[in-house]
Structures are given as structure tokens and as C-alpha cells.
Motif scaffolding. Structure first.
Motif, PDB file in Angstrom:
ATOM      1  N   ALA A  66      -0.379 144.487  28.302  1.00 37.60           N
ATOM      2  CA  ALA A  66      -0.169 145.962  29.030  1.00 37.60           C
ATOM      3  C   ALA A  66      -1.547 146.381  29.286  1.00 37.60           C
ATOM      4  N   HIS A  67      -2.503 145.716  28.834  1.00 45.10           N
ATOM      5  CA  HIS A  67      -3.931 146.018  29.502  1.00 45.10           C
ATOM      6  C   HIS A  67      -4.564 144.981  30.523  1.00 45.10           C
ATOM      7  N   ASP A  68      -3.710 144.241  31.101  1.00 44.84           N
ATOM      8  CA  ASP A  68      -4.119 143.587  32.151  1.00 44.84           C
ATOM      9  C   ASP A  68      -4.662 144.248  33.238  1.00 44.84           C
ATOM     10  N   GLU A  69      -5.835 143.961  33.925  1.00 45.45           N
ATOM     11  CA  GLU A  69      -6.153 144.846  34.926  1.00 45.45           C
ATOM     12  C   GLU A  69      -5.440 144.938  36.354  1.00 45.45           C
ATOM     13  N   LYS A  70      -4.654 143.922  36.537  1.00 45.36           N
ATOM     14  CA  LYS A  70      -3.963 143.861  37.731  1.00 45.36           C
ATOM     15  C   LYS A  70      -2.565 144.420  37.546  1.00 45.36           C
ATOM     16  N   ILE A  71      -1.850 144.152  36.630  1.00 48.03           N
ATOM     17  CA  ILE A  71      -0.322 144.321  36.368  1.00 48.03           C
ATOM     18  C   ILE A  71       0.006 145.017  35.307  1.00 48.03           C
ATOM     19  N   GLY A  72      -1.173 145.280  34.232  1.00 46.64           N
ATOM     20  CA  GLY A  72      -0.577 146.015  32.881  1.00 46.64           C
ATOM     21  C   GLY A  72      -0.340 147.446  32.922  1.00 46.64           C
ATOM     22  N   PHE A  73       0.697 147.732  32.424  1.00 47.78           N
ATOM     23  CA  PHE A  73       1.362 149.066  32.413  1.00 47.78           C
ATOM     24  C   PHE A  73       0.139 150.312  32.081  1.00 47.78           C
ATOM     25  N   CYS A  74      -0.757 149.831  31.293  1.00 53.94           N
ATOM     26  CA  CYS A  74      -1.900 150.799  31.009  1.00 53.94           C
ATOM     27  C   CYS A  74      -2.878 150.998  31.996  1.00 53.94           C
ATOM     28  N   ASN A  75      -2.739 150.108  33.179  1.00 51.26           N
ATOM     29  CA  ASN A  75      -3.917 150.251  34.227  1.00 51.26           C
ATOM     30  C   ASN A  75      -3.349 150.453  35.499  1.00 51.26           C
ATOM     31  N   VAL A  76      -1.894 150.261  35.630  1.00 54.69           N
ATOM     32  CA  VAL A  76      -1.325 150.703  36.972  1.00 54.69           C
ATOM     33  C   VAL A  76      -0.025 151.075  36.755  1.00 54.69           C
ATOM     34  N   VAL A  77       0.371 151.951  37.767  1.00 52.79           N
ATOM     35  CA  VAL A  77       1.865 152.448  38.003  1.00 52.79           C
ATOM     36  C   VAL A  77       2.711 151.450  38.863  1.00 52.79           C
ATOM     37  N   ARG A  78       3.852 151.078  38.220  1.00 56.16           N
ATOM     38  CA  ARG A  78       4.514 150.218  38.849  1.00 56.16           C
ATOM     39  C   ARG A  78       5.945 150.650  39.208  1.00 56.16           C
ATOM     40  N   LYS A  79       6.581 150.122  39.922  1.00 56.69           N
ATOM     41  CA  LYS A  79       8.008 150.599  40.520  1.00 56.69           C
ATOM     42  C   LYS A  79       8.856 149.632  39.618  1.00 56.69           C
ATOM     43  N   ALA A  80      10.087 150.440  39.110  1.00 56.03           N
ATOM     44  CA  ALA A  80      11.208 149.593  38.540  1.00 56.03           C
ATOM     45  C   ALA A  80      12.468 150.067  38.838  1.00 56.03           C
ATOM     46  N   GLU A  81      13.360 149.220  38.635  1.00 57.13           N
ATOM     47  CA  GLU A  81      14.701 149.614  38.976  1.00 57.13           C
ATOM     48  C   GLU A  81      15.318 149.764  37.480  1.00 57.13           C
ATOM     49  N   VAL A  82      15.657 151.013  37.182  1.00 52.59           N
ATOM     50  CA  VAL A  82      16.390 151.337  35.940  1.00 52.59           C
ATOM     51  C   VAL A  82      17.823 151.680  35.857  1.00 52.59           C
ATOM     52  N   THR A  83      18.437 151.652  34.864  1.00 51.64           N
ATOM     53  CA  THR A  83      19.695 152.071  34.608  1.00 51.64           C
ATOM     54  C   THR A  83      19.584 152.817  33.214  1.00 51.64           C
ATOM     55  N   GLY A  84      20.170 153.899  32.983  1.00 48.06           N
ATOM     56  CA  GLY A  84      20.142 154.847  31.767  1.00 48.06           C
ATOM     57  C   GLY A  84      20.116 156.320  32.127  1.00 48.06           C
ATOM     58  N   ALA A  93      17.259 153.384  28.226  1.00 43.42           N
ATOM     59  CA  ALA A  93      17.531 152.405  29.217  1.00 43.42           C
ATOM     60  C   ALA A  93      18.357 151.275  28.899  1.00 43.42           C
ATOM     61  N   THR A  94      19.401 150.996  29.687  1.00 41.84           N
ATOM     62  CA  THR A  94      20.298 150.051  29.440  1.00 41.84           C
ATOM     63  C   THR A  94      20.019 148.882  30.265  1.00 41.84           C
ATOM     64  N   SER A  95      19.228 149.118  31.256  1.00 39.54           N
ATOM     65  CA  SER A  95      18.441 147.914  31.970  1.00 39.54           C
ATOM     66  C   SER A  95      17.185 148.193  32.700  1.00 39.54           C
ATOM     67  N   PHE A  96      16.353 147.407  32.772  1.00 40.24           N
ATOM     68  CA  PHE A  96      14.702 147.752  33.198  1.00 40.24           C
ATOM     69  C   PHE A  96      14.391 146.557  34.060  1.00 40.24           C
ATOM     70  N   LYS A  97      14.171 146.695  35.279  1.00 42.94           N
ATOM     71  CA  LYS A  97      13.493 145.359  36.111  1.00 42.94           C
ATOM     72  C   LYS A  97      12.277 145.914  36.997  1.00 42.94           C
ATOM     73  N   VAL A  98      11.119 145.352  36.806  1.00 39.56           N
ATOM     74  CA  VAL A  98      10.168 145.537  37.564  1.00 39.56           C
ATOM     75  C   VAL A  98      10.360 145.035  39.103  1.00 39.56           C
ATOM     76  N   VAL A  99      10.371 146.077  40.133  1.00 40.94           N
ATOM     77  CA  VAL A  99      10.511 145.581  41.557  1.00 40.94           C
ATOM     78  C   VAL A  99       9.475 145.386  42.456  1.00 40.94           C
TER      79      VAL A  99
END
Length: 100
Positions: A66-84, A93-99
């Protein structure tokens, strides 16, 4: 008449129940990126229609450090496809996929 009232009540209750849907959202650490402070520590959250919610059913470390500088959720906001659905001020959430 009683049966009709019971059926009407069940119908109204069913319409008010939040339904699951699939959507593309912003996902990140609720504390580090979205400013949520209702719990301590780094936890995954999603932002839907400008409102951030902590997420149940997925953990922040399920997608690497989560603290990775390039992809960690604590450092970046990412797009995800979620169902819930949003329930009790949390996203269930019943499904979660980073897109991205």
C-alpha cells in the motif's frame, strides 16, 4: 385486505433496498488520499459521486504494498471497477478490479 397491505409493504421495502451495481470509481487509502478519519490506520476506500466510503470485502494490501511510491493506494488514487452497494456509510463490495 390484510394480504394486500402485506404485499404492498414488501414491495415498498424491496424498492428501498440498495441494489448492487457495477461502476468505475476512484480507489485509494481512505485516510491518506480521501481524508477519512473515522478509523485509524490505512484502509482501502472508494469515491463514488464525490463521496468517499471505506470498503468491506477487499483489503488495501490485496494489490501489493500500500505504500509503494508508484502504485500503492496510500500514495496514488487508482481507478477500479467495483460491484457492490453503499450500506451503513460503507461500500460493501462483491467484486473489485483495478483497471489502470
Amino acid at each position: 385486505m390484510k394480504k394486500l397491505l402485506i404485499i404492498a409493504f414488501i414491495g415498498i421495502a424491496a424498492c428501498n433496498t440498495p441494489k448492487e451495481k457495477t461502476q468505475i470509481v476512484e480507489a485509494s487509502c481512505g485516510q491518506c488520499q480521501f481524508g477519512l478519519n473515522s478509523q485509524n490506520g490505512c484502509d482501502l476506500a472508494v469515491k463514488i459521486d464525490g463521496q468517499a466510503y471505506f470498503i468491506d470485502g477487499v483489503h488495501i494490501d490485496d494489490f501489493g504494498d500500500a505504500h509503494d511510491e508508484k502504485i500503492g493506494f496510500c500514495n496514488v488514487v487508482r481507478k477500479a471497477e467495483v460491484t457492490g452497494k453503499v450500506e451503513d456509510d460503507r461500500f460493501k463490495a462483491t467484486s473489485f478490479k483495478v483497471v489502470e
